[in-house]
Motif scaffolding. Structure first.
Motif, PDB file in Angstrom:
ATOM      1  N   ALA A  99      48.665  53.428  39.329  1.00  0.00           N
ATOM      2  CA  ALA A  99      49.149  52.096  39.704  1.00  0.00           C
ATOM      3  C   ALA A  99      49.104  51.912  41.219  1.00  0.00           C
ATOM      4  O   ALA A  99      48.733  50.835  41.722  1.00  0.00           O
ATOM      5  CB  ALA A  99      50.570  51.898  39.187  1.00  0.00           C
ATOM      6  N   ILE A 100      49.492  52.948  41.961  1.00  0.00           N
ATOM      7  CA  ILE A 100      49.432  52.878  43.426  1.00  0.00           C
ATOM      8  C   ILE A 100      47.995  52.666  43.893  1.00  0.00           C
ATOM      9  O   ILE A 100      47.721  51.885  44.807  1.00  0.00           O
ATOM     10  CB  ILE A 100      50.039  54.155  44.048  1.00  0.00           C
ATOM     11  N   GLN A 101      47.065  53.361  43.230  1.00  0.00           N
ATOM     12  CA  GLN A 101      45.656  53.191  43.556  1.00  0.00           C
ATOM     13  C   GLN A 101      45.195  51.757  43.303  1.00  0.00           C
ATOM     14  O   GLN A 101      44.379  51.209  44.047  1.00  0.00           O
ATOM     15  CB  GLN A 101      44.810  54.169  42.731  1.00  0.00           C
ATOM     16  N   SER A 102      45.743  51.133  42.241  1.00  0.00           N
ATOM     17  CA  SER A 102      45.360  49.746  41.931  1.00  0.00           C
ATOM     18  C   SER A 102      45.866  48.774  42.994  1.00  0.00           C
ATOM     19  O   SER A 102      45.270  47.709  43.199  1.00  0.00           O
ATOM     20  CB  SER A 102      45.901  49.351  40.551  1.00  0.00           C
ATOM     21  N   PHE A 103      46.985  49.125  43.661  1.00  0.00           N
ATOM     22  CA  PHE A 103      47.463  48.287  44.765  1.00  0.00           C
ATOM     23  C   PHE A 103      46.502  48.365  45.955  1.00  0.00           C
ATOM     24  O   PHE A 103      46.248  47.369  46.639  1.00  0.00           O
ATOM     25  CB  PHE A 103      48.863  48.741  45.210  1.00  0.00           C
ATOM     26  N   ILE A 104      45.996  49.572  46.177  1.00  0.00           N
ATOM     27  CA  ILE A 104      45.094  49.779  47.319  1.00  0.00           C
ATOM     28  C   ILE A 104      43.738  49.130  47.066  1.00  0.00           C
ATOM     29  O   ILE A 104      43.160  48.477  47.951  1.00  0.00           O
ATOM     30  CB  ILE A 104      44.923  51.299  47.576  1.00  0.00           C
ATOM     31  N   GLU A 105      43.224  49.287  45.846  1.00  0.00           N
ATOM     32  CA  GLU A 105      41.919  48.726  45.492  1.00  0.00           C
ATOM     33  C   GLU A 105      42.062  47.891  44.220  1.00  0.00           C
ATOM     34  O   GLU A 105      41.811  48.373  43.104  1.00  0.00           O
ATOM     35  CB  GLU A 105      40.894  49.845  45.269  1.00  0.00           C
ATOM     36  N   PRO A 106      42.497  46.634  44.335  1.00  0.00           N
ATOM     37  CA  PRO A 106      42.694  45.775  43.152  1.00  0.00           C
ATOM     38  C   PRO A 106      41.388  45.578  42.380  1.00  0.00           C
ATOM     39  O   PRO A 106      40.309  45.511  42.961  1.00  0.00           O
ATOM     40  CB  PRO A 106      43.177  44.442  43.759  1.00  0.00           C
ATOM     41  N   VAL A 107      41.523  45.532  41.062  1.00  0.00           N
ATOM     42  CA  VAL A 107      40.369  45.344  40.172  1.00  0.00           C
ATOM     43  C   VAL A 107      40.532  44.022  39.438  1.00  0.00           C
ATOM     44  O   VAL A 107      41.611  43.717  38.922  1.00  0.00           O
ATOM     45  CB  VAL A 107      40.261  46.496  39.154  1.00  0.00           C
ATOM     46  N   GLN A 108      39.459  43.221  39.397  1.00  0.00           N
ATOM     47  CA  GLN A 108      39.498  41.953  38.675  1.00  0.00           C
ATOM     48  C   GLN A 108      39.543  42.223  37.176  1.00  0.00           C
ATOM     49  O   GLN A 108      38.688  42.931  36.638  1.00  0.00           O
ATOM     50  CB  GLN A 108      38.253  41.117  39.016  1.00  0.00           C
ATOM     51  N   LEU A 109      40.530  41.678  36.511  1.00  0.00           N
ATOM     52  CA  LEU A 109      40.701  41.930  35.088  1.00  0.00           C
ATOM     53  C   LEU A 109      39.801  41.016  34.262  1.00  0.00           C
ATOM     54  O   LEU A 109      39.553  39.871  34.627  1.00  0.00           O
ATOM     55  CB  LEU A 109      42.168  41.731  34.696  1.00  0.00           C
ATOM     56  N   GLN A 110      39.352  41.539  33.107  1.00  0.00           N
ATOM     57  CA  GLN A 110      38.426  40.813  32.247  1.00  0.00           C
ATOM     58  C   GLN A 110      38.977  40.730  30.823  1.00  0.00           C
ATOM     59  O   GLN A 110      39.759  41.583  30.394  1.00  0.00           O
ATOM     60  CB  GLN A 110      37.057  41.528  32.212  1.00  0.00           C
ATOM     61  N   LYS A 111      38.554  39.722  30.092  1.00  0.00           N
ATOM     62  CA  LYS A 111      38.837  39.585  28.657  1.00  0.00           C
ATOM     63  C   LYS A 111      40.301  39.904  28.306  1.00  0.00           C
ATOM     64  O   LYS A 111      40.605  40.701  27.417  1.00  0.00           O
ATOM     65  CB  LYS A 111      37.911  40.490  27.841  1.00  0.00           C
ATOM     66  N   LEU A 112      41.215  39.286  29.028  1.00  0.00           N
ATOM     67  CA  LEU A 112      42.633  39.555  28.811  1.00  0.00           C
ATOM     68  C   LEU A 112      43.088  39.138  27.415  1.00  0.00           C
ATOM     69  O   LEU A 112      43.951  39.790  26.818  1.00  0.00           O
ATOM     70  CB  LEU A 112      43.472  38.829  29.868  1.00  0.00           C
TER      71      LEU A 112
END
Length: 328
Positions: A99-112
């Motif tokens: 989760a911390i890594q996702s804060f540093i490098e956000p990923v665009q979410l798909q097909k929610l």
């Protein structure tokens, strides 16, 4: 079907369901790229591993006593629950790192939308099987099965929270919520892991079950017989679903061996009727002494040295003590 075989049958279903749900959640993560969904998937990996560990422990604990294990194999259930609690805690730590890594490098979410549907389906299956496993574990006094059931139910609660987070991201577009939801529910997962691990350690270390001790002593006090002058040094040790109870019972000194044994049979019959065959009882008999007369309620005792003065009510505090009771 014996309780041991029923526990094994339920755990086999749990293992099969864990594998199926892991595949569904990994598919949801593949489609969405969500760290929160990955949180759910990683916990399912723990479900699969702990499911197999739990199945092995139940199969082992169901084995009869032998020369190397005179008290049975039930202790392995505590080891199984301990492994499961540890894995759950480690999964929570790994999720926080992701989760911390996702804060540093956000990923665009798909097909929610698809991800939400897949995760919701897994939640329904999880809760149903978790409720079944926990109920069966409580009925059959299996810590391993209770741990599996509670784990699945907790997994359901975290899944619901993750679904709520995904819906919020779906309508707001705020990507950092993905990591925040993952951290929040990883902490919940770790709390569950700690509780399971704590209970397992308590079982391995033969920690006193105060509630069970209180229930047993209150029951014996309620059904107390006049010749049961004193009860002390009572202990309960858990071996999986089997409880070993040993204590010292003071009886009139003039009883024959046969008469004393008849009194022990009365106690064993009472306890078995109340708690079932899951309890094994070992009672050491003591003979009454002069100071016991003041506590003894046997009428017309021909060898009485003192008049009856007072009944000492059996409680956890005085029955668990080592020495015979006497009035100060």
């Amino acid at each position: 079907m014996t309780k041991g075989k029923e526990n094994i049958r339920v755990q086999k279903f749990i293992v099969g369901v864990a594998i199926l749900l892991f595949a569904i959640k990994m598919a949801a993560w593949y489609f969405t790229g969500s760290v929160a969904v990955l949180t759910d998937g990683l916990e399912s990996i723990v479900n699969v591993i702990s499911g197999f560990v739990g199945l092995y422990s139940l199969m082992l604990s169901a084995k009869p006593k032998d020369s190397n294990h005179p008290y049975g194999h039930g202790k392995v259930e505590f080891i199984s629950a301990g492994i499961e609690g540890t894995l759950i805690t480690l999964a929570g730590l790994f999720i926080i790192a992701e989760a911390i890594q996702s804060f540093i490098e956000p990923v665009q979410l798909q097909k929610l939308d698809l991800g939400i549907l897949l995760i919701a389906f897994s939640a329904v299956i999880n809760y149903g099987f978790g409720w079944w496993a926990y109920r069966t574990g409580k009925e059959n006094n299996s810590l391993a099965l209770q741990a599996s059931g509670r784990h699945l139910q907790t997994d359901t609660y975290t899944t619901i929270g993750i679904i709520a987070g995904l819906i919020l991201i779906r309508f707001t577009g705020i990507l950092w919520l993905d990591g925040a939801v993952a951290i929040l529910f990883s902490l919940i997962i770790m709390r569950t892991g700690y509780r399971i691990l704590r209970e397992a350690v308590a079982g391995i270390m033969d920690e006193t079950d105060d509630d069970l001790l209180e229930e047993l002593i209150s029951f014996l006090q309620k059904n107390r017989q006049p010749k049961w002058i004193d009860l002390h040094n009572l202990r309960i040790i858990k071996y999986g679903s089997i409880l070993h109870v040993d204590c010292h019972l003071t009886l009139p000194w003039y009883l024959t061996v046969k008469e004393a044994h008849a009194e022990l049979d009365k106690i064993e019959e009472l306890i078995t009727k109340k708690f079932g065959n899951r309890i094994e009882i070992f009672i050491h008999t003591d003979y009454c002494m002069e100071f016991s007369c003041r506590l003894c309620q046997v009428r017309d005792c021909e060898v009485r040295r003192h008049e009856f003065e007072k009944e000492i009510i059996w409680t956890v505090e005085n029955v668990a003590s080592d020495g015979k009771h006497q009035l100060s």
